[in-house]
Enzyme design. Structure first.
Site, PDB file in Angstrom:
ATOM      1  N   THR A   1      26.703  40.177  58.000  1.00 15.72           N
ATOM      2  CA  THR A   1      26.152  40.146  56.647  1.00 15.72           C
ATOM      3  C   THR A   1      25.837  41.611  56.343  1.00 15.72           C
ATOM      4  O   THR A   1      25.465  42.354  57.261  1.00 15.72           O
ATOM      5  CB  THR A   1      24.863  39.302  56.536  1.00 15.72           C
ATOM      6  OG1 THR A   1      23.861  39.907  57.357  1.00 15.72           O
ATOM      7  CG2 THR A   1      25.073  37.862  56.987  1.00 15.72           C
ATOM      8  N   HIS A   2      26.017  42.017  55.115  1.00 17.60           N
ATOM      9  CA  HIS A   2      25.786  43.424  54.713  1.00 17.60           C
ATOM     10  C   HIS A   2      26.599  44.406  55.554  1.00 17.60           C
ATOM     11  O   HIS A   2      26.177  45.553  55.751  1.00 17.60           O
ATOM     12  CB  HIS A   2      24.299  43.793  54.805  1.00 17.60           C
ATOM     13  CG  HIS A   2      23.381  42.800  54.180  1.00 17.60           C
ATOM     14  ND1 HIS A   2      22.977  42.888  52.873  1.00 17.60           N
ATOM     15  CD2 HIS A   2      22.817  41.677  54.678  1.00 17.60           C
ATOM     16  CE1 HIS A   2      22.178  41.868  52.589  1.00 17.60           C
ATOM     17  NE2 HIS A   2      22.078  41.107  53.667  1.00 17.60           N
TER      18      HIS A   2
ATOM     19  N   SER B   1      52.155  57.574  56.233  1.00 18.63           N
ATOM     20  CA  SER B   1      51.743  58.573  55.252  1.00 18.63           C
ATOM     21  C   SER B   1      52.847  59.613  55.139  1.00 18.63           C
ATOM     22  O   SER B   1      53.528  59.924  56.118  1.00 18.63           O
ATOM     23  CB  SER B   1      50.444  59.223  55.724  1.00 18.63           C
ATOM     24  OG  SER B   1      50.338  60.530  55.210  1.00 18.63           O
TER      25      SER B   1
ATOM     26  N   LYS C   1      49.421  58.391  60.757  1.00 22.51           N
ATOM     27  CA  LYS C   1      48.852  57.300  59.977  1.00 22.51           C
ATOM     28  C   LYS C   1      49.662  56.019  60.005  1.00 22.51           C
ATOM     29  O   LYS C   1      50.881  56.020  59.968  1.00 22.51           O
ATOM     30  CB  LYS C   1      48.719  57.725  58.514  1.00 22.51           C
ATOM     31  CG  LYS C   1      47.710  58.833  58.303  1.00 22.51           C
ATOM     32  CD  LYS C   1      46.307  58.320  58.266  1.00 22.51           C
ATOM     33  CE  LYS C   1      46.012  57.777  56.882  1.00 22.51           C
ATOM     34  NZ  LYS C   1      44.689  57.187  56.831  1.00 22.51           N
TER      35      LYS C   1
ATOM     36  N   GLU D   1      45.917  46.253  51.168  1.00 19.43           N
ATOM     37  CA  GLU D   1      45.330  46.996  50.044  1.00 19.43           C
ATOM     38  C   GLU D   1      45.953  46.554  48.721  1.00 19.43           C
ATOM     39  O   GLU D   1      45.270  46.436  47.699  1.00 19.43           O
ATOM     40  CB  GLU D   1      45.499  48.500  50.253  1.00 19.43           C
ATOM     41  CG  GLU D   1      44.607  49.014  51.376  1.00 19.43           C
ATOM     42  CD  GLU D   1      44.947  50.427  51.820  1.00 19.43           C
ATOM     43  OE1 GLU D   1      45.512  51.192  51.030  1.00 19.43           O
ATOM     44  OE2 GLU D   1      44.648  50.756  52.984  1.00 19.43           O
TER      45      GLU D   1
ATOM     46  N   GLN E   1      52.592  34.265  20.861  1.00 18.36           N
ATOM     47  CA  GLN E   1      53.732  34.799  21.614  1.00 18.36           C
ATOM     48  C   GLN E   1      53.267  35.722  22.744  1.00 18.36           C
ATOM     49  O   GLN E   1      53.989  35.952  23.708  1.00 18.36           O
ATOM     50  CB  GLN E   1      54.666  35.550  20.656  1.00 18.36           C
ATOM     51  CG  GLN E   1      55.896  36.128  21.297  1.00 18.36           C
ATOM     52  CD  GLN E   1      56.936  36.508  20.269  1.00 18.36           C
ATOM     53  OE1 GLN E   1      57.640  35.666  19.743  1.00 18.36           O
ATOM     54  NE2 GLN E   1      57.023  37.783  19.944  1.00 18.36           N
TER      55      GLN E   1
ATOM     56  N   LYS F   1      53.061  34.915  27.023  1.00 22.56           N
ATOM     57  CA  LYS F   1      54.072  34.837  28.077  1.00 22.56           C
ATOM     58  C   LYS F   1      54.002  35.943  29.115  1.00 22.56           C
ATOM     59  O   LYS F   1      54.082  35.683  30.321  1.00 22.56           O
ATOM     60  CB  LYS F   1      55.461  34.786  27.453  1.00 22.56           C
ATOM     61  CG  LYS F   1      55.705  33.453  26.809  1.00 22.56           C
ATOM     62  CD  LYS F   1      56.893  33.423  25.915  1.00 22.56           C
ATOM     63  CE  LYS F   1      56.720  32.328  24.891  1.00 22.56           C
ATOM     64  NZ  LYS F   1      55.612  32.583  23.928  1.00 22.56           N
TER      65      LYS F   1
HETATM   66  N1  ARG Z   1      58.854  33.349  20.179  1.00 22.70           N
HETATM   67  C1  ARG Z   1      57.857  32.483  19.634  1.00 22.70           C
HETATM   68  C2  ARG Z   1      56.708  32.352  20.613  1.00 22.70           C
HETATM   69  O1  ARG Z   1      56.879  32.664  21.713  1.00 22.70           O
HETATM   70  C3  ARG Z   1      58.422  31.138  19.338  1.00 22.70           C
HETATM   71  C4  ARG Z   1      57.694  30.363  18.306  1.00 22.70           C
HETATM   72  C5  ARG Z   1      57.964  30.946  16.970  1.00 22.70           C
HETATM   73  N2  ARG Z   1      57.385  30.155  15.937  1.00 22.70           N
HETATM   74  C6  ARG Z   1      57.192  30.619  14.750  1.00 22.70           C
HETATM   75  N3  ARG Z   1      56.615  29.837  13.908  1.00 22.70           N
HETATM   76  N4  ARG Z   1      57.517  31.844  14.401  1.00 22.70           N
HETATM   77  O2  ARG Z   1      55.612  31.931  20.279  1.00 22.70           O
END
Ligand code: ARG
Length: 456
Positions: free
Chosen positions: A154-155, A276, A282, A289, A321, A324
């Site tokens: 601990t610590h 290294s 090293k 890491e 959008q 993603k």
């Molecule tokens: N490329 C758009 C997205 O990933 C698709 C949906 C587009 N819809 C729209 N109403 N412009 O969200």
């Protein structure tokens, strides 16, 4: 030419086109997009929008696009603003009007939500498998290192002796909870939005249950607004990956410290270390890491998307959008992190002798207090007495287990000749048979429990 440019009197600005274009990253969804479109074509055929032959033509066309994409022979155009538009454009170029009917009753809003959910489900399943793989490596280590005693900290100060296997099992159980968080995120993602249209529901009464069955969704969304707007499944996925990353970073940190020359408890395999460029001696634990460091990226991806999502009204706005890239990034990197950690653990060398020599007799101070408690002294008093014993040792540069019974009796007459039994590492372990403790019996129970959990 854009598919939606009917009401426009001039083309988009070049910069706007570039700004709007998500294809460079959302092409990662092409498989899901084509799977979704094939199922949608089936649903349209079910209500007479396509004849059997037309349906076959669409399916073949879509399958060809996917094959060519995989073979690297598809060329996208600068007019393709995202993967959905790109696939549709190519299909129409190849099969004409039949292809132009595919988007009947569908919007990119329900399409993209469906694709992203399909991708997320696939990713979460794979991540559950990778976490399980890491748990298996941990369990293997725990069984292998079962009798090794290490100082528990601990610590970053030596605290109490523990079995190394007990430490490993702590890692197992936190990962078990991470795995159930991933499984819950998968449940959240497992609702099909397709059929929600732009936001009010498709104008064509397709059989959504059949569609969900075909796409492998557990259920269909109950509300079209919720269907196109909600990204809770992404928040949950990103948050779970962040949590996983944070927890992995803590174990990585311990192993980094343990692999230092100062500790020397473990040695990383050469295959998982780097050198290294300047210092020839090293051997750095870069694998660990990076595991530790990438936790920042996961947390960042969660924060980045949560910040974007906050305040977006209902239903679809283009802000969405932005969901993603953080998703793809977190999934890609956590997959690597999990695989690397599994290998690092599987190939780790434990330097038993070094650990044994490092065990500090003060680790037994709690046991010494417990000894007095068993002789009838209230714990608070016992704590004070042993504190004085420790102070005496420190002042006189003595080790705890070198004090004679007579010397100990000057601190409390409750000390008897049986006190020497306390000065045993194994004894301290064996006394902790309490459920969940570091005692061998408990650790074996943990291992048995873990084996059962991995079977499920
Ligand atoms: N490329 C758009 C997205 O990933 C698709 C949906 C587009 N819809 C729209 N109403 N412009 O969200």
């Amino acid at each position: 030419m854009k598919m939606w440019d009917g009401r426009f009197s001039k083309p988009s600005d070049r910069l706007m086109e570039q700004f709007n274009n998500s294809l460079p990253f959302d092409e990662a969804l092409i498989e899901e997009d084509i799977t979704g479109s094939i199922a949608w074509a089936g649903a349209l055929a079910g209500i007479g929008v396509f004849t059997r032959d037309e349906y076959d033509l669409v399916v073949r066309g879509l399958q060809e696009i996917l094959q060519e994409y995989r073979g690297g022979t598809i060329t996208f155009s600068s007019q393709d603003e995202d993967v959905h538009m790109a696939v549709e454009r190519i299909l129409i170029e190849r099969i004409g009007d039949t292809g132009a009917r595919l988007h009947t009753g569908r919007s990119r809003n329900d399409q993209v939500a469906t694709d992203t959910r399909l991708y997320t489900k696939k990713a979460l399943r794979a991540l559950c498998g990778l976490v399980k793989g890491l748990q298996e490596a941990i369990l293997f280590r725990a069984k292998n290192d079962l009798v090794i005693i290490i100082p528990g900290f601990t610590h970053l100060q030596q605290a109490q002796p523990i079995l190394l296997a007990h430490y490993w099992m702590s890692f197992f159980f936190i990962l078990e909870r991470e795995r159930s968080r991933l499984a819950h995120a998968l449940k959240t993602a497992d609702i099909m939005p397709l059929g929600a249209g732009a936001m009010a529901g498709s104008g064509f009464a397709v059989n959504r249950d059949k569609l969900a069955d075909e796409l492998g969704f557990a259920s269909v969304s109950e509300n079209s607004i919720d269907a196109v707007s909600s990204r809770d499944f992404l928040l949950e996925t990103l948050a779970t990956i962040a949590s996983l990353g944070i927890h992995l970073s803590r174990y990585a940190e311990d192993l980094i410290v343990w692999s230092s020359r100062e500790f020397g408890f473990v040695e990383l395999d050469d295959a998982w270390s780097t050198g290294s460029s300047m210092m020839p001696q090293k051997k750095n634990p870069d694998s660990l890491e990076l595991i530790r460091g990438k936790s920042g990226r996961f947390l960042g991806n969660y924060t980045r998307f949560a910040t974007t999502l906050k305040g977006i009204g209902l239903t679809y706005y283009k802000d969405l959008q932005e969901d993603k890239e953080p998703l793809f990034d977190s999934v890609t990197h956590i997959s690597m992190v999990l695989q690397v950690f599994t290998q690092v653990l599987a190939t780790l060398t434990i330097r038993e002798e070094r650990i044994r020599n490092d065990l500090d007799p003060f680790l037994l101070a709690t046991d010494l207090a417990d000894y007095l408690v068993r002789k009838g002294m209230p714990f608070r008093q016992a704590h004070k007495v042993i504190g004085r014993v420790v102070g005496f040792c420190v002042e006189n540069d003595l080790v705890l287990d070198s004090l004679s019974v007579e010397r100990l009796q000057t601190f409390s007459e409750l000390f008897g000749s049986d006190v020497t039994e306390i000065f045993s590492w194994q004894g301290a372990i064996d006394r902790r048979t309490v459920q969940g403790g570091t005692g061998m019996k408990s650790v074996k129970q943990q291992i048995a429990k873990a084996e059962g959990l991995l079977q499920q």
